[in-house]
Design a protein around this motif. Sequence first.
Motif, mmCIF file in Angstrom:
data_model
loop_
_atom_site.group_PDB
_atom_site.id
_atom_site.type_symbol
_atom_site.label_atom_id
_atom_site.label_comp_id
_atom_site.label_asym_id
_atom_site.label_seq_id
_atom_site.Cartn_x
_atom_site.Cartn_y
_atom_site.Cartn_z
ATOM 1 N N GLU A 178 -12.474 -26.297 4.564
ATOM 2 C CA GLU A 178 -12.252 -26.824 6.006
ATOM 3 C C GLU A 178 -13.592 -27.371 6.252
ATOM 4 N N GLY A 179 -13.309 -28.466 7.094
ATOM 5 C CA GLY A 179 -14.422 -29.434 7.316
ATOM 6 C C GLY A 179 -14.045 -30.234 8.480
ATOM 7 N N ALA A 187 -13.710 -32.685 2.491
ATOM 8 C CA ALA A 187 -12.434 -32.017 2.388
ATOM 9 C C ALA A 187 -11.171 -32.717 1.848
ATOM 10 N N THR A 188 -11.142 -33.835 2.242
ATOM 11 C CA THR A 188 -10.062 -35.132 2.075
ATOM 12 C C THR A 188 -10.214 -35.280 0.424
ATOM 13 N N HIS A 189 -11.616 -35.166 -0.366
ATOM 14 C CA HIS A 189 -11.602 -35.196 -1.748
ATOM 15 C C HIS A 189 -11.163 -34.027 -2.260
ATOM 16 N N LEU A 190 -11.526 -32.984 -1.822
ATOM 17 C CA LEU A 190 -11.136 -31.733 -2.496
ATOM 18 C C LEU A 190 -9.749 -31.483 -2.406
ATOM 19 N N GLY A 191 -8.981 -32.261 -1.532
ATOM 20 C CA GLY A 191 -7.523 -32.071 -1.553
ATOM 21 C C GLY A 191 -6.900 -33.191 -2.181
ATOM 22 N N THR A 192 -7.400 -33.636 -3.130
ATOM 23 C CA THR A 192 -6.788 -34.659 -3.917
ATOM 24 C C THR A 192 -6.398 -33.664 -5.346
ATOM 25 N N ASP A 193 -5.579 -34.448 -6.180
ATOM 26 C CA ASP A 193 -5.441 -33.558 -7.564
ATOM 27 C C ASP A 193 -6.483 -33.484 -8.228
ATOM 28 N N LYS A 194 -7.622 -34.169 -8.152
ATOM 29 C CA LYS A 194 -8.946 -33.896 -8.983
ATOM 30 C C LYS A 194 -9.214 -32.578 -9.191
ATOM 31 N N TYR A 195 -8.987 -31.870 -7.731
ATOM 32 C CA TYR A 195 -9.633 -30.426 -7.609
ATOM 33 C C TYR A 195 -8.506 -29.361 -7.568
ATOM 34 N N PRO A 196 -7.891 -28.898 -8.639
ATOM 35 C CA PRO A 196 -6.759 -28.364 -8.738
ATOM 36 C C PRO A 196 -6.910 -26.668 -8.037
ATOM 37 N N ALA A 197 -8.383 -26.356 -8.040
ATOM 38 C CA ALA A 197 -8.621 -25.005 -7.655
ATOM 39 C C ALA A 197 -8.571 -24.972 -6.236
ATOM 40 N N CYS A 198 -8.772 -25.970 -5.427
ATOM 41 C CA CYS A 198 -8.685 -26.267 -3.979
ATOM 42 C C CYS A 198 -7.277 -26.253 -3.505
ATOM 43 N N PHE A 200 -5.089 -25.491 -0.234
ATOM 44 C CA PHE A 200 -4.905 -26.051 1.021
ATOM 45 C C PHE A 200 -6.165 -26.144 1.577
ATOM 46 N N LEU A 201 -6.079 -26.929 2.873
ATOM 47 C CA LEU A 201 -7.303 -27.350 3.567
ATOM 48 C C LEU A 201 -6.589 -27.225 5.110
ATOM 49 N N ASN A 202 -7.938 -27.230 5.817
ATOM 50 C CA ASN A 202 -7.835 -27.572 7.304
ATOM 51 C C ASN A 202 -8.961 -28.475 7.638
ATOM 52 N N VAL A 203 -8.378 -29.704 7.984
ATOM 53 C CA VAL A 203 -9.286 -30.758 8.234
ATOM 54 C C VAL A 203 -9.215 -31.178 9.776
ATOM 55 N N ILE A 204 -10.545 -31.067 10.232
ATOM 56 C CA ILE A 204 -10.551 -31.600 11.675
ATOM 57 C C ILE A 204 -10.854 -33.180 11.615
ATOM 58 N N SER A 205 -9.704 -33.762 12.540
ATOM 59 C CA SER A 205 -9.717 -35.164 12.577
ATOM 60 C C SER A 205 -9.711 -35.813 11.182
ATOM 61 N N PRO A 206 -8.499 -35.684 10.371
ATOM 62 C CA PRO A 206 -8.441 -36.480 8.959
ATOM 63 C C PRO A 206 -8.397 -37.870 9.441
ATOM 64 N N THR A 207 -8.850 -38.404 8.197
ATOM 65 C CA THR A 207 -8.823 -40.064 8.487
ATOM 66 C C THR A 207 -7.469 -40.517 8.053
ATOM 67 N N ALA A 208 -7.185 -41.817 8.475
ATOM 68 C CA ALA A 208 -5.775 -42.249 8.146
ATOM 69 C C ALA A 208 -5.920 -43.826 8.743
ATOM 70 N N GLN A 209 -5.403 -44.636 7.548
ATOM 71 C CA GLN A 209 -5.500 -46.136 7.888
ATOM 72 C C GLN A 209 -4.388 -46.295 8.818
ATOM 73 N N ALA A 210 -4.389 -47.479 9.769
ATOM 74 C CA ALA A 210 -3.635 -47.796 10.758
ATOM 75 C C ALA A 210 -2.309 -48.510 9.811
ATOM 76 N N PRO A 211 -1.234 -48.204 9.970
ATOM 77 C CA PRO A 211 -0.106 -48.794 9.340
ATOM 78 C C PRO A 211 0.049 -50.442 10.052
ATOM 79 N N THR A 337 -3.100 -34.560 -1.329
ATOM 80 C CA THR A 337 -1.805 -33.913 -1.994
ATOM 81 C C THR A 337 -1.732 -32.507 -1.955
ATOM 82 N N LYS A 338 -2.523 -31.899 -1.482
ATOM 83 C CA LYS A 338 -2.412 -30.333 -1.077
ATOM 84 C C LYS A 338 -2.008 -30.335 0.197
ATOM 85 N N PRO A 339 -1.420 -29.052 0.632
ATOM 86 C CA PRO A 339 -0.734 -28.558 2.133
ATOM 87 C C PRO A 339 -2.009 -28.545 2.889
#
Length: 401
Positions: A178-179, A187-198, A200-211, A337-339
């Motif tokens: 959580e972060g 947390a966004t980095h930990l939520g990628t496939d690079k870190y399988p032990a993590c 799931f996450l709770n992310v306050i204000s996750p980032t996303a690019q405008a479509p 890539t994690k819930p």
Amino acid sequence: MSQDLSSPQPFRVEIADEEVERMKRIIEDTRLPDSPPLPNASWDYGVDLDWLKGLRDVWLNDFDWKEVEREMNAFQHFTVTIESVSLHFVHHQSRNVDAIPIILMHGWPGSFWEFHRVIELLTNPPSGRPAFHVVVPSLPGFGFSSPPPKKDWSMGDNARIFDHLMTGVLGYKQYMAEGGDFGALIATHLGTDKYPACKFLNVISPTAQAPLGALSTLPFFLLPTSWRQWLYGKIYSEDELRDFERNGKFIKNGLGYFVEQATRPLSIGYALYDSPVGILAWIGEKFKEHVDPEILPGCTRFILTTVSLYYLTRTFTTSTLPYFENVVALSQRLVITKPFGSSRFPHDVGSVPMSWIKRQHPQFVSLRRHDRGGHFPGFEVPNLLAEDLQHMAENYRTLFQ
């Protein structure tokens, strides 16, 4: 990259008495103007002078750092060396045998202490609610952690050593993260496939690019306000429009510190290195702007504790470095890539529309909006943050079986 093989060492928060006394002398000797340089100049020009003087008076007359130390030492603190970083962390374990390990990560101008109100709620929850083993590190360059060991140290580097802390040092095979603020980027980095032990996450204000579709609406700004609001109302929800409004005000009036720290971090870092009142003015302003105004009156001691921590650990300068080192990273298109879920608090900043988040992060599963709280929910509304984390754990407990 190889990891250092040191084991965790118990740590106590103990600042020498002479350092605390010196801080108070400097606070007392610091001159402030008798009045603002312009008539009626207040928060619209920066930190309000009367507010600053009021907090300084409380700092001198009512604040007891040694009492803060006693409160901090009620938790179990450790340090461990990972990749040449002496990493400080709190590790508070639950008595529940099925407790889920979780790492809580702060940002700027926060610290590990912003989570102290939520730790007991997570380790010792009501019967039937998920329990957690709680780990709260100080980011490198913050609090009792040593500075990053090299230039270009990113939030991705923090994610790597935090994952090693959870798995290689503490031995957890699986964990939750959580972060908020910089913690959200980690947390966004930990939520990628690079870190399988993590898991799931709770992310306050996750980032996303405008479509591209959102970018096509930029010409709406050329329209009269009423037309623009009507058109945006056809695309975004009322909550998202409020997020846009708050973010717009922040971009217009609140980005000065960001530009300074992202371009010349050491200039402001050295200028305020030995100025506790200067640090209070610089980061106290952020608390005033990003804490729920109904909660703010009860935050004076928390603000003074945070500023004292930055000053007494001599980490204000190093705390500014992540802005400089992560400017490029802020535009990276990482995909979680994690819930994961997100908590939204009305007085936080940086919230992007949910449609953007869902487009970039298909694993997004849960949004919980609240009507109270701001940038430091672990302190401001610990019950709400604990409930959000328990909600995620209830839904994804099978990942730990």
